[in-house]
Scaffold this active site. Structure first.
Site, short mmCIF file in Angstrom:
data_model
loop_
_atom_site.label_atom_id
_atom_site.label_comp_id
_atom_site.label_asym_id
_atom_site.label_seq_id
_atom_site.Cartn_x
_atom_site.Cartn_y
_atom_site.Cartn_z
N LYS A 202 -18.75 -21.36 5.82
CA LYS A 202 -18.30 -22.66 6.34
C LYS A 202 -16.93 -23.02 5.73
CE LYS A 202 -22.05 -22.68 8.76
NZ LYS A 202 -23.38 -23.13 8.45
C1 LIG Z 1 -24.95 -23.11 8.67
C2 LIG Z 1 -25.73 -23.96 9.57
C3 LIG Z 1 -26.92 -24.59 9.18
C4 LIG Z 1 -27.63 -24.31 7.91
O1 LIG Z 1 -26.91 -24.49 6.79
P1 LIG Z 1 -27.36 -23.79 5.41
O2 LIG Z 1 -26.43 -24.40 4.44
O3 LIG Z 1 -27.14 -22.31 5.60
O4 LIG Z 1 -28.77 -24.12 5.16
C5 LIG Z 1 -27.51 -25.47 10.08
N1 LIG Z 1 -27.00 -25.69 11.29
C6 LIG Z 1 -25.89 -25.06 11.72
C7 LIG Z 1 -25.37 -25.36 13.09
C8 LIG Z 1 -25.23 -24.17 10.88
O5 LIG Z 1 -24.15 -23.52 11.32
#
Ligand SMILES: *Cc1c(COP(=O)(O)O)cnc(C)c1O
Length: 403
Positions: A202
């Site tokens: 991210k």
């Molecule tokens: C990355 C992501 C998540 C989950 O996040 P984590 O930090 O990996 O638990 C949830 N929803 C979306 C759309 C994502 O891209």
């Protein structure tokens, strides 16, 4: 006039030389010495978790996004779970969400023993289509969970109106969209709660981590309790009789983010603006280059929207190609592009099929997009050479298969 194919023009999947010698991943973190030092400093301090860095990170994050409050969590998934709890979802309730997402978006509804109801997406952005959402509203509906797919803000104005009209809580899964702008305003404070992930792919990472932003003080209090076993942190202050006193007031979890992670987050936050600018430049360059390729559809951007570009998902015009998505995908991998597919629609996963009886065909727009999607590498540390390699490899493969 076409020249005799050289070794380079032969697809790597057919034995030619790949465009790149090493695999370019679709996403990855970048940490500099300052980030690493920030984490080391905490490791040498008195507090490894729930020390001064947590509050400092939350305050800075809220200020950056432009909301009153931010509550940190151990992951984006934990943050989604907490927001589903804070929205009041419980057994018998329904929450409407998109099938075009990572399964965690819908799973958080199941954690609350409520039912996720999917609504189809708009063909341009692949975000929840408000008209489809309104068709799914029932007397059991309690929340809508929108996703800012690929970093393009969801149709938040229409969804807000719909939520207000039916008395629903609007949760925005903004895990793709840290820094995305909706009519000149950063996402995070438009929905009742916005959820961010701080996973390494991210925009900003703390290893694992998550955040919920909101302007609502009551929701903030519930979110804080939920991440710490349901313990009321104010009880100690209320109870003058003893410093030992605390009270558990709801069933929560240990979803806390560590001080080590928060120090990393504070340091990463300083680079967020520059990283977003880089992602936007990469997206602009891709979009320009792919105008030349009629079989490639670049992601749409609606008027007034400034995406954060977590992903750069192209869609193939399969009629214009002699190969399917699978073969194009494998050919790009052979050229050493770490392409990916976002997403297998949630209702098509085995668990959802078996539990809810989905047969396929229920969400035609999402399902059609899924057959044609390929995510290209997109991360702020990509070099210009990486960018040129992606454009060269996509052009090479798509031109080869073009009818
Ligand atoms: C990355 C992501 C998540 C989950 O996040 P984590 O930090 O990996 O638990 C949830 N929803 C979306 C759309 C994502 O891209």
């Amino acid at each position: 006039m076409s020249a005799t194919p050289t070794k380079l023009e032969t697809l790597a999947i057919h034995g030619g030389t790949p465009v790149r010698e090493t695999l370019l991943p679709y996403g990855r973190q970048s940490l500099d010495d300052e980030d690493i030092q920030a984490a080391v400093d905490v490791l040498k301090s008195d507090w490894l978790t729930t020390g001064p860095k947590v509050g400092e990170f939350e305050e800075r994050f809220a200020a950056w996004v432009g909301t009153k409050h931010a509550v940190s969590f151990s992951s984006g998934t934990a943050a989604l779970h907490a927001s589903a709890f804070a929205a009041g979802l419980k057994s018998g309730d329904e929450a409407i969400t998109t099938p075009m997402t990572f399964c965690a978006t819908a799973n958080c509804v199941l954690y609350q023993d409520a039912t996720p109801v999917f609504a189809d997406v708009s063909a341009d952005t692949l975000n929840l289509d408000p008209r489809e959402v309104s068709k799914k509203v029932s007397s059991r509906t309690k929340a809508v969970i929108a996703v800012d797919y690929a970093g393009h803000p969801a149709d938040l104005i229409a969804l807000r109106e719909l939520a207000e009209q039916h008395g629903l809580v609007l949760i925005e899964d903004a895990c793709h969209a840290l820094g995305a702008e909706h009519l000149g305003k950063r996402v995070g404070g438009i929905a009742d709660m916005a959820v961010f992930s701080l996973h390494p792919v991210k925009h900003l990472t703390t290893g694992e981590g998550g955040m919920v932003t909101t302007n609502d003080a009551k929701l903030t209090e519930t979110l804080r309790r939920f991440r710490n076993h349901g313990i009321s942190s104010e009880a100690r202050q209320r109870q003058a009789s003893g410093q030992w006193f605390y009270e558990m007031v709801l069933l929560g979890f240990n979803y806390r983010l560590t001080d080590i992670a928060c120090a990393l987050g504070i340091s990463q936050l300083k680079k967020l603006e520059a990283n977003l600018a880089r992602r936007r430049a990469i997206a602009a360059r891709y979009t320009r280059a792919f105008r030349e390729l009629s079989a490639v559809i670049a992601p749409a951007v609606r008027e007034g929207m400034e995406p954060a570009w977590h992903l750069y998902p192209i869609r193939l015009t399969l009629d214009a190609l002699s190969a399917g998505r699978g073969e194009v995908f494998r050919a790009l991998r052979a050229e050493n592009l770490g392409v990916n597919v976002h997403y297998i629609p949630v209702h098509k996963h085995q668990y959802y099929r078996e539990r809810f009886g989905y047969q396929g065909g229920e969400y035609p727009v999402a399902e059609d997009a899924y057959e044609r999607l390929i995510s290209l590498p997109m991360f702020h540390a990509m070099t210009d050479q990486d960018l040129n390699d992606v454009i060269a490899a996509v052009s090479k493969v798509v031109n080869f298969f073009s009818r």
